[in-house]
Motif scaffolding. Sequence first.
Motif, PDB file in Angstrom:
ATOM      1  N   ALA A 160       0.866  -1.334   0.032  1.00 50.86           N
ATOM      2  CA  ALA A 160      -0.067   0.096   0.174  1.00 50.86           C
ATOM      3  C   ALA A 160       0.848   1.333   0.164  1.00 50.86           C
ATOM      4  N   SER A 161       1.909   1.254   0.892  1.00 51.05           N
ATOM      5  CA  SER A 161       2.769   2.562   0.915  1.00 51.05           C
ATOM      6  C   SER A 161       3.795   2.691  -0.135  1.00 51.05           C
ATOM      7  N   VAL A 162       4.153   1.483  -1.016  1.00 48.36           N
ATOM      8  CA  VAL A 162       4.619   1.696  -2.449  1.00 48.36           C
ATOM      9  C   VAL A 162       3.808   2.237  -3.352  1.00 48.36           C
ATOM     10  N   ARG A 163       2.408   1.865  -3.315  1.00 50.61           N
ATOM     11  CA  ARG A 163       1.444   2.427  -4.333  1.00 50.61           C
ATOM     12  C   ARG A 163       1.514   3.900  -4.009  1.00 50.61           C
ATOM     13  N   ARG A 164       1.439   4.388  -2.694  1.00 53.90           N
ATOM     14  CA  ARG A 164       1.116   5.781  -2.472  1.00 53.90           C
ATOM     15  C   ARG A 164       2.538   6.579  -2.818  1.00 53.90           C
ATOM     16  N   LEU A 165       3.695   5.807  -2.712  1.00 47.60           N
ATOM     17  CA  LEU A 165       4.879   6.457  -2.839  1.00 47.60           C
ATOM     18  C   LEU A 165       4.974   6.825  -4.459  1.00 47.60           C
ATOM     19  N   THR A 166       4.415   5.836  -5.119  1.00 45.97           N
ATOM     20  CA  THR A 166       4.623   5.852  -6.669  1.00 45.97           C
ATOM     21  C   THR A 166       3.538   6.862  -7.282  1.00 45.97           C
ATOM     22  N   GLU A 167       2.226   7.024  -6.543  1.00 44.62           N
ATOM     23  CA  GLU A 167       1.441   8.090  -7.167  1.00 44.62           C
ATOM     24  C   GLU A 167       2.149   9.456  -6.824  1.00 44.62           C
ATOM     25  N   ALA A 168       2.772   9.645  -5.559  1.00 41.92           N
ATOM     26  CA  ALA A 168       3.561  10.918  -5.331  1.00 41.92           C
ATOM     27  C   ALA A 168       4.490  11.206  -6.491  1.00 41.92           C
ATOM     28  N   LEU A 169       5.478  10.244  -6.735  1.00 44.13           N
ATOM     29  CA  LEU A 169       6.435  10.240  -7.630  1.00 44.13           C
ATOM     30  C   LEU A 169       6.123  10.703  -9.024  1.00 44.13           C
ATOM     31  N   ARG A 170       4.782  10.133  -9.223  1.00 39.18           N
ATOM     32  CA  ARG A 170       4.266  10.459 -10.557  1.00 39.18           C
ATOM     33  C   ARG A 170       3.854  11.972 -10.733  1.00 39.18           C
ATOM     34  N   ALA A 171       3.724  12.566  -9.637  1.00 38.74           N
ATOM     35  CA  ALA A 171       3.024  13.883  -9.815  1.00 38.74           C
ATOM     36  C   ALA A 171       4.500  14.979  -9.516  1.00 38.74           C
ATOM     37  N   TYR A 172       5.324  14.400  -9.049  1.00 51.37           N
ATOM     38  CA  TYR A 172       6.426  15.279  -8.871  1.00 51.37           C
ATOM     39  C   TYR A 172       6.924  15.666  -9.960  1.00 51.37           C
ATOM     40  N   ARG A 173       7.320  17.266 -10.001  1.00 48.27           N
ATOM     41  CA  ARG A 173       7.551  17.921 -11.114  1.00 48.27           C
ATOM     42  C   ARG A 173       9.013  18.342 -11.262  1.00 48.27           C
ATOM     43  N   GLY A 174       9.746  17.706 -10.061  1.00 47.73           N
ATOM     44  CA  GLY A 174      11.432  17.933 -10.307  1.00 47.73           C
ATOM     45  C   GLY A 174      12.007  16.999 -10.985  1.00 47.73           C
ATOM     46  N   ALA A 175      13.375  16.956 -11.029  1.00 52.50           N
ATOM     47  CA  ALA A 175      14.202  15.706 -11.646  1.00 52.50           C
ATOM     48  C   ALA A 175      14.271  14.705 -10.524  1.00 52.50           C
ATOM     49  N   LEU A 176      14.369  13.540 -11.047  1.00 51.46           N
ATOM     50  CA  LEU A 176      14.239  12.283 -10.253  1.00 51.46           C
ATOM     51  C   LEU A 176      15.488  11.343 -10.574  1.00 51.46           C
ATOM     52  N   ILE A 177      16.219  10.866  -9.656  1.00 55.95           N
ATOM     53  CA  ILE A 177      17.377   9.723  -9.720  1.00 55.95           C
ATOM     54  C   ILE A 177      16.931   8.857  -8.738  1.00 55.95           C
ATOM     55  N   VAL A 178      16.694   7.391  -9.182  1.00 51.65           N
ATOM     56  CA  VAL A 178      16.244   6.487  -8.422  1.00 51.65           C
ATOM     57  C   VAL A 178      17.088   5.088  -8.503  1.00 51.65           C
ATOM     58  N   ALA A 179      17.851   4.740  -7.563  1.00 48.34           N
ATOM     59  CA  ALA A 179      18.376   3.395  -7.461  1.00 48.34           C
ATOM     60  C   ALA A 179      17.770   2.350  -6.976  1.00 48.34           C
TER      61      ALA A 179
END
Length: 525
Positions: A480-499
């Motif tokens: 459930a928390s991964v789903r929430r984090l995923t939704e938030a990152l989709r809406a993020y308008r900055g740059a993103l680097i994920v390992a």
Amino acid sequence: MTLSDVTFTWPDGAPVFERLSLTIGTGRTGLVGTNGSGKSTLLSLLAGRLRPESGSITTPGEIGYLPQNLVLDTERRVDDVLGVTAIRAAIKAVESGDTAEEHLTTIGDNWDVEERTRAILDRLGLGVVRLDQRAGELSGGELTLLGLAALLLRRPAVLLLDEPTNNLDLRARELVYREVAAWTGILVVVSHDRELLRSVDRIAEVRDHEVTLYGGDLAEYEHAVEVAQEAARRHVRAAESDVKRQKRELVEAGIKLARRARYGRQMWDRKREPKVRMRKRQEDAQIAAGKYRNLHADRLEDAVETLKAAEELVREDAEIRVELPETLVSPGQDALRIDAVPRFGPAANLHVMGPERIALVGPNGSGKTTLLRTITGDLPPKSGDVRLFVPARLLPQRIDILDDTMSIVDNVRRFAPSLTDNEIRARLARFLFRGTAAERTVASLSGGERFRAALAALLLTDPAPKLLILDEPTNNLDLASVRRLTEALRAYRGALIVASHDRPFLADIGITRWLPLPHPEDETR
């Protein structure tokens, strides 16, 4: 495996299971649930590491258990971890001419133990590991695979795995997936690894101190839950309509009774009938009115109870509400330029522009974490240049940005000194730290709670990050928390680097560029 009326409560009085009865048959069972729901506790009960207060647990044979955080004595040899030291020594003694009975008893039918051991190690990607090697020379991922190899060598009737793919790179995860898919006995695995849960035969969900079995893999489980939830929401809507209708009818009944009462008073005032008859008529009317009023009141009460029952079926899980700062990196705007050689790993030449989403992938030991810390300035490079054009923040894999001795509130205050105490607490409530929970020390938090606290602190920093850097962010989060984090990152308008090694997660957050790092062994070839 059978659990009969099992009750377990933590010493602080927190209930985990009450009169739980469950049967787990042959095949692969995925154990899922929110953080803190009792998944690992249930696995420990099945493994015999914990004892229930009441009830019984029966198993069909030997149990092999791989805990979530496998801790091994660094001085132990590999063959000792695998449980073959005595057998190897006995075989060596017999081959040297010592045929004592005790050696033969120790060996039993395991004359091929060396071959079987090497075969299993090869199967799990540990072919280069020596049996006389110390455990301390292996990486964390290799230790997890070594623990799994020890279980496979014993060939138990039941295999229990608690988050076996945590901290494993993609190559190691694939090996675990293969072993799970090939298991023919009873296997129970606690995991939030979506790819792993695609290979199970059934899902067991731990929720509200109970366990519910769903046939099929993760996708079928999620579909079944969604179908049930849609039906529950329809029932709630119907029950809400019925409550409104019953309230309206109760009001209308009151109006009707009031009219009758006025008519009765008028008849009494006019005295058109004998008093005895009028009094009897009044008493009958009052009785009838009471019954009529009670009838509608009962109907309203029944409707309210039906609504409560329907609402209980609708899931309102306590999920984090991640609100990333309103940051915008415009297309074409520079965010990062790095042309450097980190302390460990290959040279990095990377230019990040605009709201790019970059996935940093590669095996354990390839230098992903070192590169991320080089970008943020935590580690200076051996040579070269790193230039950040926007505020950047790193959420490290080990979540070591928090002070264990301080409370969650005080930790966040370190990162956001300009916020008031009320503002901090309001933000923390979105991460499920409400009231006194925000006063807990970081040292007392579970892995998932520590992640939530660190994420809250990271997102409240001043200035807000326009380049967000995450190192294995899904390792300690439930589905459930991964789903929430995923939704938030989709809406993020900055740059993103994920390992990350979590391929479904990377696919879901809309990665625009993949940056693979080679295995360190490949660099030397």
